[in-house]
Scaffold this motif. Structure first.
Motif, PDB file in Angstrom:
ATOM      1  N   VAL A  78       3.302   8.903  15.810  1.00  0.00           N
ATOM      2  CA  VAL A  78       2.141   9.086  15.281  1.00  0.00           C
ATOM      3  C   VAL A  78       2.165  10.583  14.594  1.00  0.00           C
ATOM      4  CG1 VAL A  78      -0.238   9.286  15.631  1.00  0.00           C
ATOM      5  CG2 VAL A  78       0.939   7.462  16.500  1.00  0.00           C
ATOM      6  N   LEU A  79       2.864  11.354  15.342  1.00  0.00           N
ATOM      7  CA  LEU A  79       2.860  12.868  14.841  1.00  0.00           C
ATOM      8  C   LEU A  79       3.499  13.145  13.646  1.00  0.00           C
ATOM      9  CD1 LEU A  79       2.818  14.892  18.363  1.00  0.00           C
ATOM     10  CD2 LEU A  79       1.243  14.709  16.622  1.00  0.00           C
ATOM     11  N   LEU A  80       4.779  12.340  13.545  1.00  0.00           N
ATOM     12  CA  LEU A  80       5.536  12.389  12.297  1.00  0.00           C
ATOM     13  C   LEU A  80       5.099  11.604  11.220  1.00  0.00           C
ATOM     14  CD1 LEU A  80       8.838  11.496  14.243  1.00  0.00           C
ATOM     15  CD2 LEU A  80       8.334  13.937  13.050  1.00  0.00           C
ATOM     16  N   LEU A  81       3.689  10.871  11.185  1.00  0.00           N
ATOM     17  CA  LEU A  81       3.360  10.040   9.893  1.00  0.00           C
ATOM     18  C   LEU A  81       2.676  11.209   9.034  1.00  0.00           C
ATOM     19  CD1 LEU A  81       1.266   7.232  11.844  1.00  0.00           C
ATOM     20  CD2 LEU A  81       3.446   7.181  10.212  1.00  0.00           C
ATOM     21  N   PRO A  82       2.238  12.201   9.133  1.00  0.00           N
ATOM     22  CA  PRO A  82       1.945  13.123   8.131  1.00  0.00           C
ATOM     23  C   PRO A  82       3.043  13.750   7.219  1.00  0.00           C
ATOM     24  CG  PRO A  82       0.797  13.732   9.924  1.00  0.00           C
ATOM     25  CD  PRO A  82       1.843  12.747  10.389  1.00  0.00           C
ATOM     26  N   ILE A  83       4.304  14.008   7.974  1.00  0.00           N
ATOM     27  CA  ILE A  83       5.258  14.316   7.144  1.00  0.00           C
ATOM     28  C   ILE A  83       6.012  13.372   6.134  1.00  0.00           C
ATOM     29  CG2 ILE A  83       7.697  15.023   7.382  1.00  0.00           C
ATOM     30  CD1 ILE A  83       7.078  16.319  10.037  1.00  0.00           C
ATOM     31  N   LEU A  84       5.691  12.011   6.783  1.00  0.00           N
ATOM     32  CA  LEU A  84       6.434  11.042   5.978  1.00  0.00           C
ATOM     33  C   LEU A  84       5.262  10.548   4.794  1.00  0.00           C
ATOM     34  CD1 LEU A  84       9.176   9.802   5.851  1.00  0.00           C
ATOM     35  CD2 LEU A  84       8.679  11.051   8.058  1.00  0.00           C
ATOM     36  N   ILE A  85       4.218  10.594   5.133  1.00  0.00           N
ATOM     37  CA  ILE A  85       2.931  10.276   4.439  1.00  0.00           C
ATOM     38  C   ILE A  85       2.946  11.254   3.036  1.00  0.00           C
ATOM     39  CG2 ILE A  85       0.618  10.369   3.795  1.00  0.00           C
ATOM     40  CD1 ILE A  85       0.240   8.974   6.755  1.00  0.00           C
ATOM     41  N   GLY A  86       3.047  12.575   3.395  1.00  0.00           N
ATOM     42  CA  GLY A  86       3.286  13.535   2.545  1.00  0.00           C
ATOM     43  C   GLY A  86       4.638  13.448   1.667  1.00  0.00           C
ATOM     44  N   ALA A  87       5.578  12.935   2.133  1.00  0.00           N
ATOM     45  CA  ALA A  87       6.999  12.698   1.367  1.00  0.00           C
ATOM     46  C   ALA A  87       6.734  11.730   0.268  1.00  0.00           C
ATOM     47  CB  ALA A  87       8.137  12.510   2.143  1.00  0.00           C
ATOM     48  N   THR A  88       6.005  10.687   0.900  1.00  0.00           N
ATOM     49  CA  THR A  88       5.902   9.314  -0.008  1.00  0.00           C
ATOM     50  C   THR A  88       4.782   9.720  -1.068  1.00  0.00           C
ATOM     51  OG1 THR A  88       5.598   7.976   1.803  1.00  0.00           O
ATOM     52  CG2 THR A  88       4.467   7.034  -0.008  1.00  0.00           C
ATOM     53  N   LEU A  89       3.786  10.458  -0.805  1.00  0.00           N
ATOM     54  CA  LEU A  89       2.745  11.184  -1.936  1.00  0.00           C
ATOM     55  C   LEU A  89       3.551  11.898  -2.951  1.00  0.00           C
ATOM     56  CD1 LEU A  89      -0.263  11.808  -0.090  1.00  0.00           C
ATOM     57  CD2 LEU A  89       0.206   9.891  -1.390  1.00  0.00           C
ATOM     58  N   GLN A  90       4.541  12.874  -2.363  1.00  0.00           N
ATOM     59  CA  GLN A  90       5.304  13.674  -3.363  1.00  0.00           C
ATOM     60  C   GLN A  90       6.324  12.994  -4.261  1.00  0.00           C
ATOM     61  OE1 GLN A  90       4.841  17.004  -3.525  1.00  0.00           O
ATOM     62  NE2 GLN A  90       6.472  16.660  -5.261  1.00  0.00           N
ATOM     63  N   HIS A  91       6.770  11.855  -3.941  1.00  0.00           N
ATOM     64  CA  HIS A  91       7.474  11.086  -4.853  1.00  0.00           C
ATOM     65  C   HIS A  91       6.896  10.111  -5.278  1.00  0.00           C
ATOM     66  CE1 HIS A  91      11.325  12.912  -3.184  1.00  0.00           C
ATOM     67  NE2 HIS A  91      10.849  12.888  -1.981  1.00  0.00           N
ATOM     68  N   ALA A  92       5.527   9.753  -5.216  1.00  0.00           N
ATOM     69  CA  ALA A  92       4.993   8.788  -5.769  1.00  0.00           C
ATOM     70  C   ALA A  92       4.964   8.546  -7.409  1.00  0.00           C
ATOM     71  CB  ALA A  92       3.351   8.635  -5.330  1.00  0.00           C
ATOM     72  N   GLY A  93       4.844   9.878  -7.867  1.00  0.00           N
ATOM     73  CA  GLY A  93       4.881   9.936  -9.379  1.00  0.00           C
ATOM     74  C   GLY A  93       6.478   9.517 -10.172  1.00  0.00           C
ATOM     75  N   ASN A  94       7.188   9.401  -9.162  1.00  0.00           N
ATOM     76  CA  ASN A  94       8.692   9.393  -9.813  1.00  0.00           C
ATOM     77  C   ASN A  94       9.059   7.815  -9.921  1.00  0.00           C
ATOM     78  OD1 ASN A  94       8.826  12.120  -9.332  1.00  0.00           O
ATOM     79  ND2 ASN A  94       9.836  12.067  -7.254  1.00  0.00           N
ATOM     80  N   GLY A  95       8.190   6.889  -9.715  1.00  0.00           N
ATOM     81  CA  GLY A  95       8.566   5.537  -9.686  1.00  0.00           C
ATOM     82  C   GLY A  95       8.928   4.840  -8.109  1.00  0.00           C
ATOM     83  N   TRP A  96       9.319   3.725  -8.440  1.00  0.00           N
ATOM     84  CA  TRP A  96       9.371   2.793  -7.077  1.00  0.00           C
ATOM     85  C   TRP A  96      10.903   3.431  -6.669  1.00  0.00           C
ATOM     86  CZ3 TRP A  96       7.920   0.282  -3.044  1.00  0.00           C
ATOM     87  CH2 TRP A  96       8.949  -0.598  -2.601  1.00  0.00           C
ATOM     88  N   LEU A  97      11.937   3.102  -7.089  1.00  0.00           N
ATOM     89  CA  LEU A  97      13.231   3.427  -6.373  1.00  0.00           C
ATOM     90  C   LEU A  97      13.650   4.602  -6.073  1.00  0.00           C
ATOM     91  CD1 LEU A  97      15.406   0.731  -8.696  1.00  0.00           C
ATOM     92  CD2 LEU A  97      14.343   0.392  -6.385  1.00  0.00           C
ATOM     93  N   PHE A  98      14.199   5.017  -4.958  1.00  0.00           N
ATOM     94  CA  PHE A  98      14.457   6.326  -4.647  1.00  0.00           C
ATOM     95  C   PHE A  98      15.702   6.845  -5.278  1.00  0.00           C
ATOM     96  CE2 PHE A  98      15.759   9.736  -1.678  1.00  0.00           C
ATOM     97  CZ  PHE A  98      14.138  10.218  -1.617  1.00  0.00           C
ATOM     98  N   SER A  99      16.482   5.951  -6.064  1.00  0.00           N
ATOM     99  CA  SER A  99      17.555   6.539  -7.112  1.00  0.00           C
ATOM    100  C   SER A  99      17.066   6.931  -8.344  1.00  0.00           C
ATOM    101  CB  SER A  99      18.475   5.233  -7.198  1.00  0.00           C
ATOM    102  OG  SER A  99      17.773   4.275  -7.878  1.00  0.00           O
ATOM    103  N   ALA A 100      15.425   6.856  -8.627  1.00  0.00           N
ATOM    104  CA  ALA A 100      14.996   7.433  -9.899  1.00  0.00           C
ATOM    105  C   ALA A 100      15.192   9.015  -9.756  1.00  0.00           C
ATOM    106  CB  ALA A 100      13.509   7.108  -9.785  1.00  0.00           C
ATOM    107  N   ALA A 101      15.054   9.602 -10.965  1.00  0.00           N
ATOM    108  CA  ALA A 101      15.055  11.020 -11.050  1.00  0.00           C
ATOM    109  C   ALA A 101      13.833  11.724 -10.013  1.00  0.00           C
ATOM    110  CB  ALA A 101      14.610  11.504 -12.350  1.00  0.00           C
TER     111      ALA A 101
END
Length: 145
Positions: A78-101
């Motif tokens: 549960v304590l790690l969730l903010p880190i991963l939610i933050g990472a998800t939000l940071q990458h949200a504008g880059n598209g779906w696939l993690f291989s995207a720029a």
């Protein structure tokens, strides 16, 4: 129906996988590859305060080790969730696939979901539970009666 014979081993596999990935991201990627000053600079370049980098590194390394050992698994997940939610939000504008720029949001979103699953499942098999904590909890339950 959940197979109660194998569920503890499924939780163990999830816990070890999450822990290893967190440890790799915190130690190998952020400390040894990007370096701590490089990670701080990156966080500042995307608009976060530099000290967030230290918190994320500490969370990933400490949380990864705790999950591998099976220490306070639900709480750590549960304590790690903010880190991963933050990472998800940071990458949200880059598209779906993690291989995207600049990396997409599929991997951090999946990782976030797996932390929720781990929090719901608990420790699983072979978790290290300090005896003094379980003894303390047992004695307080006895006192309450």
């Amino acid at each position: 129906m959940i197979d109660t014979r194998t569920a503890p081993y499924a939780a163990l596999l999830l816990r070890l996988s999450l822990g290893a990935l967190l440890l790799a991201h915190g130690l190998l990627l952020k400390v040894f590859t990007f370096t701590v000053p490089g990670t701080v600079g990156y966080f500042e370049s995307i608009g976060y305060p530099g000290y967030f980098a230290y918190l994320v590194i500490l969370g990933e390394i400490g949380g990864g080790l705790a999950l591998i050992l099976g220490l306070w698994t639900r709480q750590i997940a549960v304590l790690l969730l903010p880190i991963l939610i933050g990472a998800t939000l940071q990458h949200a504008g880059n598209g779906w696939l993690f291989s995207a720029a600049n990396g997409g949001w599929e991997f951090p979103a999946f990782w976030t979901a797996m932390l929720v699953v781990q929090a719901l499942l608990g420790d699983g098999a072979y978790a290290w539970r300090p005896s003094f904590l379980s003894g303390l909890a047992t004695s307080r339950v006895a006192e309450a009666r």
